[in-house]
Design a protein around this motif. Structure first.
Motif, PDB file in Angstrom:
ATOM      1  N   ASN A  22      22.899  22.200 -11.869  1.00 17.78           N
ATOM      2  CA  ASN A  22      22.143  23.371 -12.315  1.00 17.78           C
ATOM      3  C   ASN A  22      20.951  22.961 -13.171  1.00 17.78           C
ATOM      4  O   ASN A  22      19.866  23.542 -13.058  1.00 17.78           O
ATOM      5  N   LYS A  23      21.161  21.954 -14.012  1.00 17.51           N
ATOM      6  CA  LYS A  23      20.056  21.494 -14.846  1.00 17.51           C
ATOM      7  C   LYS A  23      18.918  20.950 -13.998  1.00 17.51           C
ATOM      8  O   LYS A  23      17.760  21.248 -14.239  1.00 17.51           O
ATOM      9  N   VAL A  24      19.278  20.135 -13.005  1.00 19.07           N
ATOM     10  CA  VAL A  24      18.243  19.564 -12.151  1.00 19.07           C
ATOM     11  C   VAL A  24      17.473  20.683 -11.468  1.00 19.07           C
ATOM     12  O   VAL A  24      16.242  20.705 -11.474  1.00 19.07           O
ATOM     13  N   ARG A  25      18.209  21.641 -10.913  1.00 19.30           N
ATOM     14  CA  ARG A  25      17.516  22.715 -10.186  1.00 19.30           C
ATOM     15  C   ARG A  25      16.613  23.523 -11.102  1.00 19.30           C
ATOM     16  O   ARG A  25      15.466  23.806 -10.760  1.00 19.30           O
ATOM     17  N   SER A  26      17.104  23.909 -12.279  1.00 22.34           N
ATOM     18  CA  SER A  26      16.264  24.745 -13.145  1.00 22.34           C
ATOM     19  C   SER A  26      15.053  23.964 -13.649  1.00 22.34           C
ATOM     20  O   SER A  26      13.958  24.507 -13.750  1.00 22.34           O
ATOM     21  N   MET A  27      15.247  22.677 -13.909  1.00 24.40           N
ATOM     22  CA  MET A  27      14.104  21.876 -14.355  1.00 24.40           C
ATOM     23  C   MET A  27      13.071  21.746 -13.240  1.00 24.40           C
ATOM     24  O   MET A  27      11.873  21.812 -13.482  1.00 24.40           O
ATOM     25  N   ARG A  28      13.566  21.547 -12.034  1.00 28.14           N
ATOM     26  CA  ARG A  28      12.643  21.439 -10.908  1.00 28.14           C
ATOM     27  C   ARG A  28      11.876  22.743 -10.740  1.00 28.14           C
ATOM     28  O   ARG A  28      10.648  22.746 -10.574  1.00 28.14           O
ATOM     29  N   ARG A  31       9.130  23.406 -13.135  1.00 27.56           N
ATOM     30  CA  ARG A  31       7.918  22.645 -12.868  1.00 27.56           C
ATOM     31  C   ARG A  31       7.245  23.079 -11.572  1.00 27.56           C
ATOM     32  O   ARG A  31       6.266  22.474 -11.153  1.00 27.56           O
ATOM     33  N   GLY A  32       7.787  24.117 -10.959  1.00 31.26           N
ATOM     34  CA  GLY A  32       7.194  24.631  -9.729  1.00 31.26           C
ATOM     35  C   GLY A  32       7.279  23.651  -8.577  1.00 31.26           C
ATOM     36  O   GLY A  32       6.435  23.651  -7.695  1.00 31.26           O
ATOM     37  N   MET A  33       8.284  22.791  -8.581  1.00 31.98           N
ATOM     38  CA  MET A  33       8.414  21.804  -7.509  1.00 31.98           C
ATOM     39  C   MET A  33       9.347  22.311  -6.413  1.00 31.98           C
ATOM     40  O   MET A  33      10.289  23.040  -6.675  1.00 31.98           O
ATOM     41  N   THR A  34       9.087  21.854  -5.192  1.00 32.89           N
ATOM     42  CA  THR A  34      10.016  22.084  -4.094  1.00 32.89           C
ATOM     43  C   THR A  34      10.932  20.872  -3.989  1.00 32.89           C
ATOM     44  O   THR A  34      10.660  19.825  -4.569  1.00 32.89           O
TER      45      THR A  34
ATOM     46  N   ALA B  94       3.109  19.143 -12.442  1.00 33.33           N
ATOM     47  CA  ALA B  94       4.478  18.919 -12.900  1.00 33.33           C
ATOM     48  C   ALA B  94       4.718  19.506 -14.281  1.00 33.33           C
ATOM     49  O   ALA B  94       5.698  19.193 -14.921  1.00 33.33           O
ATOM     50  N   ARG B  95       3.832  20.371 -14.702  1.00 32.96           N
ATOM     51  CA  ARG B  95       4.031  20.991 -16.006  1.00 32.96           C
ATOM     52  C   ARG B  95       5.285  21.838 -16.011  1.00 32.96           C
ATOM     53  O   ARG B  95       5.574  22.522 -15.026  1.00 32.96           O
ATOM     54  N   ARG B  96       5.950  21.838 -17.119  1.00 33.17           N
ATOM     55  CA  ARG B  96       7.156  22.629 -17.244  1.00 33.17           C
ATOM     56  C   ARG B  96       6.819  24.024 -17.746  1.00 33.17           C
ATOM     57  O   ARG B  96       6.119  24.188 -18.736  1.00 33.17           O
ATOM     58  N   ASN B  97       7.303  25.022 -17.025  1.00 31.19           N
ATOM     59  CA  ASN B  97       7.070  26.406 -17.404  1.00 31.19           C
ATOM     60  C   ASN B  97       8.045  26.810 -18.493  1.00 31.19           C
ATOM     61  O   ASN B  97       9.251  26.671 -18.344  1.00 31.19           O
ATOM     62  N   LEU B  98       7.504  27.337 -19.605  1.00 32.08           N
ATOM     63  CA  LEU B  98       8.376  27.682 -20.734  1.00 32.08           C
ATOM     64  C   LEU B  98       8.691  29.169 -20.793  1.00 32.08           C
ATOM     65  O   LEU B  98       9.228  29.656 -21.767  1.00 32.08           O
TER      66      LEU B  98
END
Lengths: 201, 201
Positions: A22-28, A31-34, B94-98
């Motif tokens: 879950n952490k990996v997914r939310s962090m990804r 960051r707007g990454m696919t 890769a910016r993190r959205n807060l």
DNA sequence: CTACTCACATAACTATAGTGAAGATTTGAG
DNA sequence: CTCAAATCTTCACTATAGTTATGTGAGTAG
């Protein structure tokens, strides 16, 4: 039963995998990454990233390192919030020896950590001091508050040069900012418990 | 070249494995444990613990968790001292959205982290504020020092009730202990860079 | 509606983490 | 020095992490 039991129940691995995923997914997502982008910059396959995020795979050390790199976070970030369940007890057989950590003047004294190895919180040591042992050459001075209890033997504790002779069952409490040292000027080994409470941030 | 490159070189995994292995072995020795004892309380085989300690195996997430449990340390301890090499740059992509981190009063504003995700050090955000956006309902007050630079648009920053109207290229610096809020009372979106330096421990 | 794209999940395969047992090394006593 | 006990490493096997390639489902254009 022949085997000595562990200190606490082992971690429930499946839940851990889910929370890390879950952490990996939310962090990804933050960051707007696919999946494709993250797999590209980590060098991992989309498939395994997808499986890890859903808790359906048990990532290896190197995979964790690559994911952390791709997300630009310290690897330890994956593990925060899951070690509170660690045991508050330190078994005698599992005490950590601090010999190499302490100053050379400590000489033959044996230092063993009594508190779980957390950072920044209260810390206790078991200290065995041989006859004649003396730390006056390198007085300690640091922040926080200290407490010492004598289990057996005798010991002279000096605070700012003032001597306090302690015997079995005695204790002493003082601010760590006061330069302090101690000496076993007696015939027997002295065993003591020493507690340091660093000031909160 | 079609693919966008990663931010930095990927970690050298073999070295990491060696350092983690060394940590496991020294921690085990510190505690006076044998391979047999550690394998017993972790539920792992002696063989794999030996291999991990010598950097000859790539432990899985669950194995790391079990080892940490047996050594009574947080899992993150295995990773300290190896993330200094992380990139100082945060790519726009890769910016993190807060968004989810900030207060609800922030409403439609977009917050993106500009600093690598370290703990306790300086932190910068990219903030996009829509017309009419106003945080006066929940003034911020915390420790440290702040700096703000306006990239485009205009914005009114209030320090302890005093209004400072900022336009493109303007900047402002103040102590975070002063209650502060801001409002975009203009027609265009305002984009700003905001930097917070928490006081050192 | 059909064709196309994008994001993610699934399937079949292969590389390797982890196991259990036997072999090598070290340590220490007599 | 020799032997034995304790500690660690190696070996053959099996379970599974990770890869490549394909499938599904949601959106969008024509």
């Amino acid at each position: 039963m022949t085997t000595e039991t562990s200190t606490t129940a082992p971690p429930a691995t499946s839940e851990l995998l889910a929370t890390v995923g879950n952490k990996v997914r939310s962090m990804r997502k933050d960051r707007g990454m696919t999946l494709a982008r993250l797999s590209e910059i980590t060098g991992l396959s989309q498939a395994i990233v997808s499986q890890i995020e859903r808790g359906m795979a048990n990532p290896s050390f190197t995979t964790l390192a690559q994911l952390a790199h791709g997300l630009d976070i310290p690897v330890g970030r994956f593990f925060i919030g899951q070690d509170q369940s660690r045991s508050p007890v330190v078994r005698r057989s599992a005490r950590r020896n601090l010999q190499n950590v302490t100053r050379e003047s400590v000489g033959e004294a044996i230092h063993e950590l009594l508190t779980p190895d957390r950072d920044g919180t209260i810390e206790a040591q078991w200290i065995s001091t041989p006859p004649g042992h003396d730390t006056s050459a390198t007085p300690f001075t640091h922040s926080g508050e200290e407490f010492c209890y004598i289990i057996s033997g005798r010991k002279d504790v000096y605070l700012d040069g003032v001597c306090y002779s302690l015997e079995e069952g005695d204790s002493i409490t003082y601010s760590s900012e006061i330069p302090h040292w101690y000496k076993n000027s007696y015939e027997e080994v002295c065993v003591a418990i020493w507690v340091n409470a660093p000031h909160a941030l």
